[in-house]
Write a protein that holds these residues in place. Structure first.
Motif, PDB file in Angstrom:
ATOM      1  N   LEU A 194     -14.267  -4.095  33.916  1.00  0.00           N
ATOM      2  CA  LEU A 194     -13.189  -3.662  33.050  1.00  0.00           C
ATOM      3  C   LEU A 194     -12.425  -2.552  33.748  1.00  0.00           C
ATOM      4  O   LEU A 194     -12.970  -1.467  33.978  1.00  0.00           O
ATOM      5  CB  LEU A 194     -13.806  -3.141  31.743  1.00  0.00           C
ATOM      6  CG  LEU A 194     -12.879  -2.464  30.752  1.00  0.00           C
ATOM      7  CD1 LEU A 194     -12.042  -3.499  30.035  1.00  0.00           C
ATOM      8  CD2 LEU A 194     -13.682  -1.659  29.741  1.00  0.00           C
ATOM      9  N   SER A 195     -11.175  -2.823  34.124  1.00  0.00           N
ATOM     10  CA  SER A 195     -10.418  -1.728  34.720  1.00  0.00           C
ATOM     11  C   SER A 195      -9.730  -0.975  33.601  1.00  0.00           C
ATOM     12  O   SER A 195      -9.376  -1.559  32.571  1.00  0.00           O
ATOM     13  CB  SER A 195      -9.411  -2.258  35.735  1.00  0.00           C
ATOM     14  OG  SER A 195      -8.129  -2.343  35.155  1.00  0.00           O
ATOM     15  N   SER A 196      -9.577   0.320  33.782  1.00  0.00           N
ATOM     16  CA  SER A 196      -9.037   1.114  32.681  1.00  0.00           C
ATOM     17  C   SER A 196      -8.553   2.463  33.189  1.00  0.00           C
ATOM     18  O   SER A 196      -9.061   2.984  34.173  1.00  0.00           O
ATOM     19  CB  SER A 196     -10.131   1.322  31.638  1.00  0.00           C
ATOM     20  OG  SER A 196      -9.628   2.082  30.557  1.00  0.00           O
ATOM     21  N   HIS A 197      -7.560   2.995  32.505  1.00  0.00           N
ATOM     22  CA  HIS A 197      -7.278   4.407  32.732  1.00  0.00           C
ATOM     23  C   HIS A 197      -7.605   5.175  31.455  1.00  0.00           C
ATOM     24  O   HIS A 197      -7.356   6.365  31.357  1.00  0.00           O
ATOM     25  CB  HIS A 197      -5.831   4.617  33.174  1.00  0.00           C
ATOM     26  CG  HIS A 197      -4.825   4.360  32.103  1.00  0.00           C
ATOM     27  ND1 HIS A 197      -4.300   3.117  31.866  1.00  0.00           N
ATOM     28  CD2 HIS A 197      -4.271   5.180  31.184  1.00  0.00           C
ATOM     29  CE1 HIS A 197      -3.458   3.176  30.851  1.00  0.00           C
ATOM     30  NE2 HIS A 197      -3.421   4.420  30.410  1.00  0.00           N
ATOM     31  N   ILE A 198      -8.170   4.457  30.482  1.00  0.00           N
ATOM     32  CA  ILE A 198      -8.524   5.097  29.217  1.00  0.00           C
ATOM     33  C   ILE A 198     -10.000   5.469  29.272  1.00  0.00           C
ATOM     34  O   ILE A 198     -10.876   4.605  29.304  1.00  0.00           O
ATOM     35  CB  ILE A 198      -8.245   4.159  28.035  1.00  0.00           C
ATOM     36  CG1 ILE A 198      -6.779   3.751  28.055  1.00  0.00           C
ATOM     37  CG2 ILE A 198      -8.605   4.849  26.728  1.00  0.00           C
ATOM     38  CD1 ILE A 198      -6.431   2.660  27.092  1.00  0.00           C
ATOM     39  N   LEU A 199     -10.253   6.766  29.324  1.00  0.00           N
ATOM     40  CA  LEU A 199     -11.610   7.238  29.571  1.00  0.00           C
ATOM     41  C   LEU A 199     -12.544   6.928  28.426  1.00  0.00           C
ATOM     42  O   LEU A 199     -13.691   6.524  28.617  1.00  0.00           O
ATOM     43  CB  LEU A 199     -11.536   8.737  29.821  1.00  0.00           C
ATOM     44  CG  LEU A 199     -10.476   8.969  30.889  1.00  0.00           C
ATOM     45  CD1 LEU A 199      -9.756  10.253  30.676  1.00  0.00           C
ATOM     46  CD2 LEU A 199     -11.093   8.867  32.241  1.00  0.00           C
ATOM     47  N   ALA A 200     -12.042   7.065  27.203  1.00  0.00           N
ATOM     48  CA  ALA A 200     -12.885   6.815  26.038  1.00  0.00           C
ATOM     49  C   ALA A 200     -13.393   5.376  26.053  1.00  0.00           C
ATOM     50  O   ALA A 200     -14.541   5.103  25.704  1.00  0.00           O
ATOM     51  CB  ALA A 200     -12.088   7.077  24.769  1.00  0.00           C
ATOM     52  N   GLU A 201     -12.529   4.490  26.504  1.00  0.00           N
ATOM     53  CA  GLU A 201     -12.874   3.078  26.532  1.00  0.00           C
ATOM     54  C   GLU A 201     -14.057   2.845  27.467  1.00  0.00           C
ATOM     55  O   GLU A 201     -15.034   2.182  27.117  1.00  0.00           O
ATOM     56  CB  GLU A 201     -11.648   2.327  27.048  1.00  0.00           C
ATOM     57  CG  GLU A 201     -11.706   0.852  27.029  1.00  0.00           C
ATOM     58  CD  GLU A 201     -10.310   0.297  27.351  1.00  0.00           C
ATOM     59  OE1 GLU A 201      -9.536   0.108  26.406  1.00  0.00           O
ATOM     60  OE2 GLU A 201     -10.002   0.105  28.542  1.00  0.00           O
ATOM     61  N   VAL A 202     -13.972   3.418  28.653  1.00  0.00           N
ATOM     62  CA  VAL A 202     -15.032   3.244  29.640  1.00  0.00           C
ATOM     63  C   VAL A 202     -16.327   3.907  29.151  1.00  0.00           C
ATOM     64  O   VAL A 202     -17.410   3.338  29.273  1.00  0.00           O
ATOM     65  CB  VAL A 202     -14.595   3.843  30.989  1.00  0.00           C
ATOM     66  CG1 VAL A 202     -15.746   3.937  31.955  1.00  0.00           C
ATOM     67  CG2 VAL A 202     -13.470   3.006  31.575  1.00  0.00           C
ATOM     68  N   GLU A 203     -16.189   5.097  28.552  1.00  0.00           N
ATOM     69  CA  GLU A 203     -17.365   5.784  28.025  1.00  0.00           C
ATOM     70  C   GLU A 203     -18.052   4.964  26.964  1.00  0.00           C
ATOM     71  O   GLU A 203     -19.272   4.901  26.900  1.00  0.00           O
ATOM     72  CB  GLU A 203     -16.932   7.118  27.415  1.00  0.00           C
ATOM     73  CG  GLU A 203     -17.387   8.315  28.220  1.00  0.00           C
ATOM     74  CD  GLU A 203     -17.014   9.613  27.541  1.00  0.00           C
ATOM     75  OE1 GLU A 203     -15.818   9.802  27.241  1.00  0.00           O
ATOM     76  OE2 GLU A 203     -17.921  10.433  27.318  1.00  0.00           O
ATOM     77  N   GLU A 204     -17.255   4.324  26.140  1.00  0.00           N
ATOM     78  CA  GLU A 204     -17.822   3.590  25.012  1.00  0.00           C
ATOM     79  C   GLU A 204     -18.463   2.283  25.458  1.00  0.00           C
ATOM     80  O   GLU A 204     -19.457   1.853  24.877  1.00  0.00           O
ATOM     81  CB  GLU A 204     -16.708   3.319  24.003  1.00  0.00           C
ATOM     82  CG  GLU A 204     -17.178   2.642  22.736  1.00  0.00           C
ATOM     83  CD  GLU A 204     -16.030   2.405  21.760  1.00  0.00           C
ATOM     84  OE1 GLU A 204     -14.996   3.095  21.864  1.00  0.00           O
ATOM     85  OE2 GLU A 204     -16.172   1.528  20.901  1.00  0.00           O
ATOM     86  N   LEU A 205     -17.897   1.646  26.476  1.00  0.00           N
ATOM     87  CA  LEU A 205     -18.285   0.268  26.761  1.00  0.00           C
ATOM     88  C   LEU A 205     -19.171   0.100  27.993  1.00  0.00           C
ATOM     89  O   LEU A 205     -19.949  -0.841  28.069  1.00  0.00           O
ATOM     90  CB  LEU A 205     -17.031  -0.596  26.966  1.00  0.00           C
ATOM     91  CG  LEU A 205     -16.095  -0.722  25.765  1.00  0.00           C
ATOM     92  CD1 LEU A 205     -14.806  -1.398  26.187  1.00  0.00           C
ATOM     93  CD2 LEU A 205     -16.778  -1.517  24.668  1.00  0.00           C
ATOM     94  N   CYS A 206     -19.051   0.989  28.958  1.00  0.00           N
ATOM     95  CA  CYS A 206     -19.581   0.643  30.279  1.00  0.00           C
ATOM     96  C   CYS A 206     -20.916   1.313  30.573  1.00  0.00           C
ATOM     97  O   CYS A 206     -21.191   2.416  30.111  1.00  0.00           O
ATOM     98  CB  CYS A 206     -18.574   1.028  31.351  1.00  0.00           C
ATOM     99  SG  CYS A 206     -17.006   0.193  31.104  1.00  0.00           S
ATOM    100  N   ASN A 207     -21.746   0.626  31.371  1.00  0.00           N
ATOM    101  CA  ASN A 207     -22.966   1.265  31.831  1.00  0.00           C
ATOM    102  C   ASN A 207     -22.801   1.790  33.253  1.00  0.00           C
ATOM    103  O   ASN A 207     -23.407   2.783  33.626  1.00  0.00           O
ATOM    104  CB  ASN A 207     -24.166   0.324  31.726  1.00  0.00           C
ATOM    105  CG  ASN A 207     -24.027  -0.889  32.620  1.00  0.00           C
ATOM    106  OD1 ASN A 207     -22.917  -1.372  32.829  1.00  0.00           O
ATOM    107  ND2 ASN A 207     -25.125  -1.378  33.156  1.00  0.00           N
ATOM    108  N   ARG A 208     -21.970   1.107  34.035  1.00  0.00           N
ATOM    109  CA  ARG A 208     -21.727   1.602  35.381  1.00  0.00           C
ATOM    110  C   ARG A 208     -20.244   1.779  35.596  1.00  0.00           C
ATOM    111  O   ARG A 208     -19.424   1.150  34.915  1.00  0.00           O
ATOM    112  CB  ARG A 208     -22.316   0.659  36.437  1.00  0.00           C
ATOM    113  CG  ARG A 208     -23.843   0.683  36.415  1.00  0.00           C
ATOM    114  CD  ARG A 208     -24.417  -0.216  37.468  1.00  0.00           C
ATOM    115  NE  ARG A 208     -24.048   0.239  38.787  1.00  0.00           N
ATOM    116  CZ  ARG A 208     -23.624  -0.572  39.749  1.00  0.00           C
ATOM    117  NH1 ARG A 208     -23.495  -1.846  39.540  1.00  0.00           N
ATOM    118  NH2 ARG A 208     -23.329  -0.078  40.938  1.00  0.00           N
ATOM    119  N   VAL A 209     -19.910   2.622  36.556  1.00  0.00           N
ATOM    120  CA  VAL A 209     -18.505   2.950  36.710  1.00  0.00           C
ATOM    121  C   VAL A 209     -18.189   3.248  38.173  1.00  0.00           C
ATOM    122  O   VAL A 209     -19.044   3.739  38.928  1.00  0.00           O
ATOM    123  CB  VAL A 209     -18.145   4.158  35.787  1.00  0.00           C
ATOM    124  CG1 VAL A 209     -19.101   5.290  35.966  1.00  0.00           C
ATOM    125  CG2 VAL A 209     -16.732   4.644  36.026  1.00  0.00           C
ATOM    126  N   ALA A 210     -17.002   2.871  38.564  1.00  0.00           N
ATOM    127  CA  ALA A 210     -16.472   3.333  39.843  1.00  0.00           C
ATOM    128  C   ALA A 210     -15.166   4.036  39.527  1.00  0.00           C
ATOM    129  O   ALA A 210     -14.394   3.576  38.685  1.00  0.00           O
ATOM    130  CB  ALA A 210     -16.228   2.160  40.779  1.00  0.00           C
TER     131      ALA A 210
END
Ligand SMILES: Nc1ncnc2c1ncn2[C@@H]1O[C@H](COP(=O)(O)OP(=O)(O)O)[C@@H](O)[C@H]1O
Ligand SMILES: [Mg+2]
Lengths: 308, 268
Positions: A194-210
């Protein structure tokens, strides 16, 4: 088949991806590995190179250097076969405006080798577009197109889903629905990038991040580790911040950051308890004293700015 | 492949420009018949022009001549110049290239669809021309270019053969349109570019000093059907049209294919 992929190849493995447009290096030696079951956040500000990376993963553009493999297959070498079990879209999903939503999906289904009509109804239900499916896509709102894009991706029964800022441009309700949908898909066992510039979205959904900035990956790893590594601090709101700082210093707490009327510092619990008593005795009022975990946003700002 | 081709045709059927071209191709012979019904005189200095009021069979041949200059090239370019560029414009190239079909297959389906349309346009002109003109002037025997009389039904067969060979240089124009459509990614430039190219090919043919290359110019092949209307049939122009056009079809198609296969699809 001499070049059969190894057993259980990774959903995504990108090695040294570079994409250059003239003088601009849109993507600069990006390595990515996404494992089965990950909901992988690909986070970066506008123009960081997220879309360009995804285009290379999907074989839409040729990397200047490096290579990407999806389940062990390189889209530049293996063509459409590299996309077996893979679906997604980059930027806004696009459809034929003069065809209805359903006909667009039938077309895509046929490009996948044929899909029964019942399956098309199913995916239309998943994205709640069934009652508008007979209308031309030309008349769809941005949110409806976005959902039709997901429906088109689901039609492939993907094991890996690549979504490029799927919630961008949606209203708050649409964003929430999109997140719920992504959660459900992840719960169904689909690996998601999931690419995103919305931080809340990544925090809510993702387990790993780049985290990517001006084409370079500046962090890759587990999201909770990232949050922990930067966490463990305290937040204090006091009536007299300057004197409060002096009291903290007297307890051996240095490196106190003062942001407006808030103080941030690192310390263990016992020291904090002792300091709080001293603050009271010194006549300094405390309206807030709480453990503070950095939000992704703070991390992100810290990282992108320090790299500048 | 059949499925991809089917959808290329369905996409054409869902777009206005398809009917614009097809409609124009059917309208021209109708206007022709109507005008010649109400006015005396006629196109006397072109092949079969003098026979125009003797039999309905002459009309499509005469219209072929007039439309070869720019109308048919424009009608063909309208679709072939658009068929790849429209996907760029709609941004749908990325949509169809991220399914289970290789780029080559998508390109091939587009080529076939554009050729289908081109053939259909020519056939539609022929059918409308024969029917409308025969209603007006009768379905009578035709006088061939050699001055012999050919029965109406035999004449109809010659018309079919003529339309078929005429479609070949048109395919050359369609192929060039596909090439420009792929390279420019812009429908308007591809359509205009294709038309200019077709006009240039005609222009070269009428300039002095081009006599030696004239038989090999694309525009010349629009006259290949004259061979069928001689008694006995003159196969020389027909055979030459076959191989000359193979070149005009093959080169742009191959070039477009290579570009389409390798090009970046970003923001389209
Ligand atoms: N087709 C292209 N031609 C030229 N520059 C491009 C192209 N695509 C992207 N770029 C540039 O590459 C950089 C990364 O863009 P992009 O991948 O779209 O970023 P993001 O998706 O993270 O917002 C930007 O500076 C952008 O201007
Ligand atoms: Mg982007």
């Amino acid at each position: 088949m001499s070049d059969a992929p190894p057993i259980e190849p990774m959903p995504i493995e990108a090695c040294g991806l570079v994409k250059r447009y003239g003088d601009i290096v849109a993507v600069d030696h990006v390595d990515l590995s996404v494992e089965r079951g990950d909901v992988f956040g690909y986070l970066g500000p506008n123009g960081a190179g997220k879309t360009t990376s995804l285009r290379m993963l999907l074989g839409l553009i040729r990397p200047t250097a490096g290579a990407a493999r999806l389940f062990g297959r390189d889209p530049i070498v293996d063509g459409a076969r590299a996309l077996d079990g893979v679906a997604g879209f980059v930027e806004g999903p696009r459809f034929y405006p003069y065809l209805s939503g359903r006909r667009n999906l039938r077309l895509l289904g046929d490009l996948d080798g044929g899909v029964p009509a019942a399956r098309i109804d199913e995916v239309l239900d998943v994205v709640e577009l069934r009652d508008r499916a007979k209308d031309r896509v030309g008349g769809y709102s941005h949110g409806m197109r976005q959902r039709l894009g997901i429906a088109g991706a689901l039609l492939r029964d993907p094991r890996l889903l690549l979504l490029d800022e799927p919630a961008t441009g949606l209203d708050p309700g649409g964003m929430r629905d999109m997140r719920e949908l992504i959660k459900r898909l992840a719960a169904d066992g689909i690996t998601i990038l999931l690419s995103s510039h919305i931080l809340a979205e990544v925090e809510e959904l993702c387990n790993r991040v780049a985290i990517i900035r001006t084409g370079r990956i500046i962090y890759e790893g587990r999201l909770d580790e990232l949050l922990q590594s930067a966490g463990g601090g305290y937040l204090l709101r006091a009536s007299d911040p300057e004197r409060a700082r002096a009291v903290l210093l007297a307890h051996g707490i240095d490196g106190v950051q003062v942001v407006e009327r808030e103080l941030r510092f690192q310390a263990d619990a016992a020291t904090v308890e002792a300091a709080s008593v001293a603050l009271g005795k010194a006549g300094i009022g405390i309206s807030l004293l709480a453990p503070h975990t950095a939000t992704l946003e703070e991390l992100f700002l810290g990282m992108t700015e320090q790299a500048a | 492949m059949t499925r991809v081709y089917k959808w290329e045709v369905l996409k054409l059927l869902a777009q206005k420009r398809t009917y614009l071209g097809l409609g124009a191709a059917m309208l021209v012979p109708l206007i022709f018949v109507v005008v010649l019904t109400f006015r005396s005189g006629g196109p006397n200095d072109i092949p079969l022009g003098r026979s125009i009021r003797d039999t309905g069979l002459a009309t499509p041949f005469v219209v072929l001549f007039f439309m070869s200059i720019w109308a048919f090239p424009l009608i063909t370019a309208l679709v072939s110049g658009d068929i790849v560029a429209a996907e760029s414009h709609n941004g749908t190239l990325k949509t169809i290239l991220t399914r289970s079909r290789d780029r080559g297959e998508i390109y091939a389906a587009k080529v076939l669809a554009a050729f289908t349309y081109t053939a259909l346009v020519i056939a539609a002109m022929g059918v409308v021309g024969v029917v409308a003109a025969s209603i007006e002037w009768g379905f009578n025997d035709l006088t061939s270019l050699s001055g012999t009389t050919v029965s109406a039904w035999h004449g109809l067969g010659l018309l079919a053969a003529s339309l078929a060979i005429y479609a070949w240089p048109m395919a050359g124009i369609a192929a060039f349109g596909l090439f420009l459509s792929t390279v420019t990614r812009n429908s308007a430039s591809a359509v205009v570019g294709t038309l200019l190219w077709a006009l240039l090919m005609q222009l070269l043919g009428v300039l002095p000093g081009t006599e030696s290359i004239r038989p090999y110019l694309l525009g010349e092949q629009f006259q290949a059907w004259h061979g069928f209307l001689r008694t006995p049939a003159d196969w020389t122009p027909v055979v030459r049209a076959l191989w000359v056009c193979a070149f005009y079809v093959g080169v742009p198609l191959a070039a477009g294919y290579l570009v389409f296969l390798r090009r970046d699809v970003a923001g389209e």
